[in-house]
Design a protein around this motif. Structure first.
Motif, mmCIF file in Angstrom:
data_model
loop_
_atom_site.group_PDB
_atom_site.id
_atom_site.type_symbol
_atom_site.label_atom_id
_atom_site.label_comp_id
_atom_site.label_asym_id
_atom_site.label_seq_id
_atom_site.Cartn_x
_atom_site.Cartn_y
_atom_site.Cartn_z
ATOM 1 N N LEU A 102 -2.536 4.971 -3.665
ATOM 2 C CA LEU A 102 -3.038 4.050 -4.691
ATOM 3 C C LEU A 102 -3.222 4.741 -6.043
ATOM 4 O O LEU A 102 -3.405 4.068 -7.063
ATOM 5 C CB LEU A 102 -4.374 3.447 -4.265
ATOM 6 N N LEU A 135 -1.896 5.630 -8.788
ATOM 7 C CA LEU A 135 -0.632 5.399 -9.487
ATOM 8 C C LEU A 135 -0.765 5.297 -10.996
ATOM 9 O O LEU A 135 0.224 5.023 -11.684
ATOM 10 C CB LEU A 135 0.008 4.108 -8.948
ATOM 11 N N GLU A 165 -0.437 10.003 -7.084
ATOM 12 C CA GLU A 165 -0.598 9.986 -5.625
ATOM 13 C C GLU A 165 -1.240 11.270 -5.089
ATOM 14 O O GLU A 165 -0.928 11.710 -3.970
ATOM 15 C CB GLU A 165 0.751 9.743 -4.931
ATOM 16 N N ASP A 183 3.056 -5.715 -5.013
ATOM 17 C CA ASP A 183 4.147 -4.765 -4.801
ATOM 18 C C ASP A 183 3.647 -3.480 -4.159
ATOM 19 O O ASP A 183 4.276 -2.940 -3.234
ATOM 20 C CB ASP A 183 4.848 -4.451 -6.124
ATOM 21 N N VAL A 184 2.520 -2.972 -4.656
ATOM 22 C CA VAL A 184 1.952 -1.733 -4.107
ATOM 23 C C VAL A 184 1.502 -1.950 -2.669
ATOM 24 O O VAL A 184 1.802 -1.150 -1.767
ATOM 25 C CB VAL A 184 0.772 -1.246 -4.973
ATOM 26 N N SER A 186 4.657 -2.245 -0.505
ATOM 27 C CA SER A 186 5.431 -1.011 -0.370
ATOM 28 C C SER A 186 4.722 0.029 0.489
ATOM 29 O O SER A 186 5.373 0.827 1.174
ATOM 30 C CB SER A 186 5.727 -0.417 -1.754
ATOM 31 N N LEU A 187 3.380 0.020 0.480
ATOM 32 C CA LEU A 187 2.627 0.980 1.285
ATOM 33 C C LEU A 187 2.432 0.511 2.726
ATOM 34 O O LEU A 187 1.982 1.281 3.571
ATOM 35 C CB LEU A 187 1.260 1.248 0.646
ATOM 36 N N SER A 227 0.710 5.151 3.930
ATOM 37 C CA SER A 227 1.711 5.788 3.063
ATOM 38 C C SER A 227 2.327 7.010 3.718
ATOM 39 O O SER A 227 3.419 7.450 3.343
ATOM 40 C CB SER A 227 1.071 6.201 1.740
#
Length: 446
Positions: free
Chosen positions: A86, A88, A97, A214-215, A218-219, A428
């Motif tokens: 997170l 970012l 990260e 999106d985050v 994606s994670l 992640s």
């Protein structure tokens, strides 16, 4: 009749007498401690001090209207708290990260920094308990994500309605009527959520973390967000609000209910040693600690000055100085001069894992802390005498009594298994709580 039967018969005859009670079978220390706790408890019952079990969600204080606790929400929050993925929005790419909430709230250090000050973005390295944190050379002092007061422990927070040292987050409780002070950075108070939820919404932004659909996707967390917040609209769900609610639920579940004092309160008289029991008697008696350290978490949302030094005075703190408004404690929030230098009463469990004490990290062991309160001599000449709490006065504890109080604080209030609140992994796949190359080496991730 054999001797054993004679003994049992005599015991039964004695205990048939009107004055006989089961309490007479207690060890005198246990009975005296129960009597003392009954006396000081607000409901005259020593079980008032029992912390709920972490799985008994209905018994844990929570924001029932906005953020009721669920197991999946807690599990999501547990991972997000340590999720370096997170991070970012660092000032420099080197910080990307590389840090998480757990960077400054290390479980093995009582969910506090292992050094005097927490440093998230702008730091690198870990050590064993976060004590090895250093500053990246590409960061200027004013670019660091470093707080001007020592971070508080992230345990037993279910009993903290207004969060941070100056209590500025949370619209209710002691902040009722302080709307005039909800300016920049505190507009979140107008949302009406609990103090934890409110602070964590702002905290995610402050600590340069990014949460959006999106985050989250994606994670790999989307299914957890969906299961945790099925009634929440997607824009809110995949945002700092949804993440804050999950992290706050997790934090409310971190309870030191395995500490010996907790086991003793639940009926195991052997859970504490005699020195710990004597220390508890002093804590709730002669030492008067209970006047400020109240309730199951041994904390209170009350603000006092006990004359300690500020963080900049350690010589090892960054991005703070004598002019830092955070040195004013509650006064930096309310603007009331009478609140200057007054800080919230923190909880006391697992202080045996702590390397630095007070908001300014001015003491480094529990003996010094207890002696500081025993002597009651303010160490900070910058604090006017009239600001010092009337509760801060000599206690006249003997050396032996100081030792017993320390035994209670260090051992009696020590939950040995805070690792149960740490995830096995984060989605992640990053190293946690830090993910910079040096931390990865320290943590054994490489």
């Amino acid at each position: 009749m054999n001797r054993k039967l004679l003994f049992i018969s005599a015991f039964i005859v004695i205990c048939l007498a009107p004055q006989c009670t089961i309490d007479q079978l207690d060890d005198p220390l246990d009975q005296k401690l129960r009597t003392t706790l009954n006396k000081v408890s607000p409901d005259n019952d020593y079980t008032h001090y029992i912390l709920p079990e972490s799985h008994n969600l209905a018994d844990i204080p929570q924001d029932e209207v906005n953020n009721p606790l669920t197991a999946v929400k807690i599990e999501l929050g547990k991972m997000l708290f340590f999720e370096t993925g997170l991070a970012l929005a660092p000032i420099h790419e080197e910080g990307r990260e590389s840090y998480s909430c757990g960077t400054c709230h290390v479980p093995s250090a009582c969910f506090m920094p292992g050094r005097e000050q927490g440093v998230a973005d702008g730091g690198f390295r870990f050590g064993e308990n976060g004590e090895g944190r250093e500053i990246l050379s590409v960061y200027n002092e004013d670019e660091l994500d470093a707080q001007g007061v020592r971070p508080l422990a992230m345990i037993n927070l279910a009993y903290v309605p207004n969060t941070t040292w100056n209590g500025r987050f949370g619209p209710g409780g002691v902040n009722t009527g302080t709307e005039y002070a909800w300016g920049e950075g505190l507009e979140v108070n107008f949302l009406g959520y609990g103090g934890l939820e409110t602070q964590n919404i702002e905290g995610l932004r402050l600590h340069r973390m990014v949460v959006n659909k999106d985050v989250v996707d994606s994670l790999g967390y989307k299914q957890y967000f969906d299961a945790s917040f099925p009634e929440m609209d997607e824009e809110t769900r995949y945002s700092e609000v949804g993440a804050s609610f999950a992290i706050s639920a997790y934090l409310r579940s971190i309870l030191t209910n395995k500490a010996p004092f907790q086991q003793w309160l639940k009926g195991n008289d052997e859970a504490m040693t005699d020195p710990q029991k004597r220390g508890a008697l002093l804590f709730y008696g002669k030492a008067l600690c209970y006047r400020c350290h109240k309730g199951p978490a041994l904390n209170s949302v009350e603000f006092y000055s006990v004359g300690v030094k500020d963080l900049y005075e350690t010589g090892n703190a960054h991005a703070t100085s004598i002019d830092d408004p955070r040195n004013l404690g509650r006064g930096s929030f309310t603007g009331n001069p009478e609140d200057n230098h007054k800080f919230k009463v923190p909880q006391l469990y697992n202080m045996g894992d702590v390397a630095f004490f007070f908001h300014g990290a001015s003491q480094s062991n529990l003996h010094d802390v207890v002696n500081y309160f025993n002597d009651a001599i303010p160490e900070n000449p910058n604090i006017p005498e009239e600001q010092i709490a009337v509760q801060f006065h000599p206690l006249y504890l003997t050396h032996e009594e100081v030792e017993d109080v320390v035994e209670f604080l260090k051992g009696g209030l020590y939950d040995p298994d805070l690792d149960r609140y740490v995830p096995d992994a984060i989605l992640s796949g990053n190293c946690f709580p830090n993910n910079d190359p040096a931390s990865r080496e320290d943590l054994g991730c490489d």
